[in-house]
Design an enzyme around this catalytic site. Structure first.
Site, short mmCIF file in Angstrom:
data_model
loop_
_atom_site.label_atom_id
_atom_site.label_comp_id
_atom_site.label_asym_id
_atom_site.label_seq_id
_atom_site.Cartn_x
_atom_site.Cartn_y
_atom_site.Cartn_z
N GLY A 218 0.81 -1.20 0.00
CA GLY A 218 0.00 0.00 0.00
C GLY A 218 0.85 1.26 0.00
O GLY A 218 1.97 1.29 -0.53
N SER A 219 0.35 2.28 0.63
CA SER A 219 0.99 3.60 0.55
C SER A 219 2.33 3.70 1.28
O SER A 219 3.04 4.70 1.12
CB SER A 219 0.04 4.68 1.07
OG SER A 219 -1.06 4.82 0.19
#
Length: 485
Positions: A218-219
């Site tokens: 993810g981020s």
């Protein structure tokens, strides 16, 4: 008369030859199979005649051999705080072992060549030989804080904490876990029953999620994308402005890339610091498409991603950003999706590399090995794995990650009186399933003592899981334990 004697001698010679062939066949070809044959009780009891060395961490005994008083099996393995440290110690069973018990087996059981002199002294002094003691780098306060914070709520996930300047692993927790004590009993039937129950458990307690499973990061991966951008141009910095549309038009597809929840990212043109604080998708995806796949892959490799397989000494699953596809796929890869897959250990290495002025140290678990009398056999020698980014770039990343905690999505990781750097991540898994919640961090930002990565798995943190709300508070408790807060 000579004829019969010659024939008899020939038969004897032939039988002797066949006998020698059979002996060699048994000792060379079938030896391993015979040793491992479940009907061979001699080897089974022999495993319990030896007082294996201790596995320790700080002032804690994680594994030790206790005298049973039995004539059949003298010693049995005991794990005083089994569930907390099981992902590290593993277990020593009648016919198998895993994790540290397996990796350092020859030292623990005293058969290693490095213990030859010790065995010789014991023989001359009529002492019973014992295995070597293995002391780990684990910080018990950090390990227990992580276990309590991650495990008490019933969440599934993993946490790895590293000392940035050395690579020493301070905590390695995987939830759900298991108790290794029932697996160490000198009774095959009992052990097999206990093992089968764990192996069939849908929650996979035997799986070490910290090093054996990969997840989309993810981020949290945006710091790698950002590192590649900063390294490509030394004039780029925290206040550099970049395009940040609400939706990014991706080539060769009708599926555009939105920010989380379809939200706007500022006014459409923002600083890199703002983009990282708010974890906007579109500016990082656009940056990656301009840099190209090779630049992103090269930067990832400098953090140890996709390189030589890691051993700490436990084997670590390989991380990677996936194969080169098209620009749309690259955009998704840059924000930690698509085929991008990381172990929690690997993302902890990313955080530690930034914390250590751009230098990634090789992670390790064994601090010191000593014989039963305390004489040192081996000790840790910290080793550089790679230089991921320049010191200047590391400083820029540190500044922006501190701002993520102070002003952005990771405010739940704030520690009074300590400057904390971090990056949250919420990684999509599959349609209809809740996301994974990630957090990477290090502290104190100006002189880091701990860097970590934490994942809370999909479904165990609720449908509204996010790195900021779900993972960051858990990470905070571990950093406080290491820093003595």
């Amino acid at each position: 008369m000579n004829g019969p004697l010659k024939r008899a001698a020939l038969v004897c010679l032939l039988m002797f030859g066949l006998l020698m062939l059979n002996v060699n066949y048994l000792q060379v070809v079938r030896a391993q199979g015979l040793r491992e044959d479940s009907r061979n009780t001699r080897n089974f009891y022999a495993r319990y005649e030896i007082e294996r060395g201790r596995i320790t961490a700080g002032n804690k005994v994680l594994a030790e051999s206790v005298d049973t008083g039995s004539n059949k099996y003298r010693f049995q393995r005991r794990y005083p705080e089994g569930k907390v440290y099981a992902p590290v110690t593993g277990f020593f069973a009648p016919e198998s072992a895993r994790d540290m018990e397996a990796s350092k087996n020859s030292l623990l059981d005293g058969s290693d060549a490095d213990l030859l002199i010790r065995r010789g002294i014991d023989l001359l002094t009529a002492k019973t030989s014992k295995g070597a003691n293995v002391d780990l780098t684990i910080n018990p306060k950090a390990q227990e804080a992580a276990y309590k914070a991650l495990g008490a709520s019933g969440k599934k996930g993993a946490l790895v904490a590293i000392e940035p300047k050395t690579g020493a692993i301070l905590a390695m927790v995987s939830i759900p876990t298991y108790d290794p004590n029932p697996l160490s009993k000198p009774d095959k039937a009992t052990v097999n029953t206990a093992y089968d129950k764990l192996a069939k458990d849908d929650n996979q307690p035997l799986l070490d999620r910290a090093i054996e499973r990969t997840y989309p990061p993810g981020s949290t991966f945006k710091v790698v994308t950002l590192a590649a951008y900063l390294e490509s141009d030394d004039t780029v910095g925290p206040q550099t402005e970049v395009d940040a549309p609400q939706r990014l038009d991706l080539p060769n597809t009708t599926a555009d890339l939105p920010n989380s929840g379809g939200a706007a990212c500022g006014s459409g043109r923002v600083t890199l610091t703002f983009a990282l604080e708010r974890s906007c998708n579109t500016p990082f995806a656009k940056i990656a498409m301009s840099l190209g796949y090779d630049a992103l892959k090269e930067q990832a490799e400098k953090f140890g991603i996709g390189g030589e397989p890691l051993e700490i000494p436990l084997a670590v699953a390989g991380s990677g950003i996936g194969p080169e596809e098209d620009q749309a796929a690259l955009a998704q890869t840059s924000i930690g999706q698509r085929s991008n897959q990381m172990t929690p250990l690997q993302m902890a290495m990313v955080a530690a590399g930034i914390a250590n002025n751009g230098v990634v140290m090789k992670p390790y678990l064994v601090n010191r090995v000593a014989d039963a009398e305390g004489s040192e056999i081996d000790s840790a020698d910290p080793e550089e794995l790679s230089t991921a980014v320049s010191e200047e770039t590391a400083g820029k990343l540190r500044e922006m990650m501190v701002s993520v905690v102070n002003n952005g999505t990771a405010s739940a990781a704030k520690i009074d009186g300590v400057s904390v750097a971090g990056k949250t991540g919420t990684a999509e898994t599959s349609q209809g399933k809740a996301p994974h919640a990630w957090f990477i961090s290090f502290a104190p930002a100006e002189d880091p003592k701990v860097a970590l990565a934490l994942i809370v798995e999909s479904g165990s943190a609720g449908d509204d899981a996010s790195g900021g709300h779900t993972a960051a508070p858990i990470a905070k408790s571990v950093m406080e334990a290491v820093l003595g807060r």
